[in-house]
Design an enzyme around this catalytic site. Structure first.
Site, PDB file in Angstrom:
ATOM      1  N   CYS A 134       0.887  -1.289  -0.008  1.00 17.01           N
ATOM      2  CA  CYS A 134       0.082  -0.052   0.091  1.00 17.01           C
ATOM      3  C   CYS A 134       1.011   1.150   0.020  1.00 17.01           C
ATOM      4  CB  CYS A 134      -1.016  -0.162   1.246  1.00 17.01           C
ATOM      5  SG  CYS A 134      -0.249   0.120   2.658  1.00 17.01           S
ATOM      6  N   ARG A 135       0.453   2.412   0.647  1.00 19.11           N
ATOM      7  CA  ARG A 135       1.223   3.469   0.545  1.00 19.11           C
ATOM      8  C   ARG A 135       2.659   3.392   1.409  1.00 19.11           C
ATOM      9  NH1 ARG A 135       1.764   8.474   2.930  1.00 19.11           N
ATOM     10  NH2 ARG A 135       0.431   8.027   4.541  1.00 19.11           N
TER      11      ARG A 135
END
Length: 104
Positions: A66-67
């Site tokens: 993800c981020r």
């Protein structure tokens, strides 16, 4: 779930013929930048996420990002609960990623 450093995750992914690369960020985040050949499935869309997860081939080795690594850790836990044997979370997420990326 295994937490892997950026280098370990990248090396293991590149050498895994049974890998499934999963990006659990939003559509907008994915379009800005993502790792090539990844499948995007927004973990914030809970019902859609669970429906798709239940369709996945659970014998695959899931490399999840993800981020920053928090949502992907959560996704790995969900995948583990539905019977996926091998999940690998990318520590630091795409923020720390130095490998190849592309835009949509």
């Amino acid at each position: 779930m295994k937490e892997l450093s950026q280098q370990d995750w990248k090396e293991q992914l590149e050498n895994d013929e049974n890998a499934f690369l999963l990006d659990v960020r939003t559509d907008e985040e994915y379009q800005e930048k993502h790792i090539p050949n990844s499948t995007q499935l927004d973990i914030f869309q809970a019902q859609k996420f669970m429906d798709k997860v239940n369709e996945f081939d659970k014998s695959k080795n899931f490399y999840v990002y993800c981020r920053s690594g928090k949502r992907s850790a959560q996704a790995c836990q969900i995948l583990d609960q539905v019977g996926v044997e091998n999940t690998f979370n990318l520590e630091g997420g795409i923020l720390d990623w130095t490998g190849e990326t592309k835009t949509s």
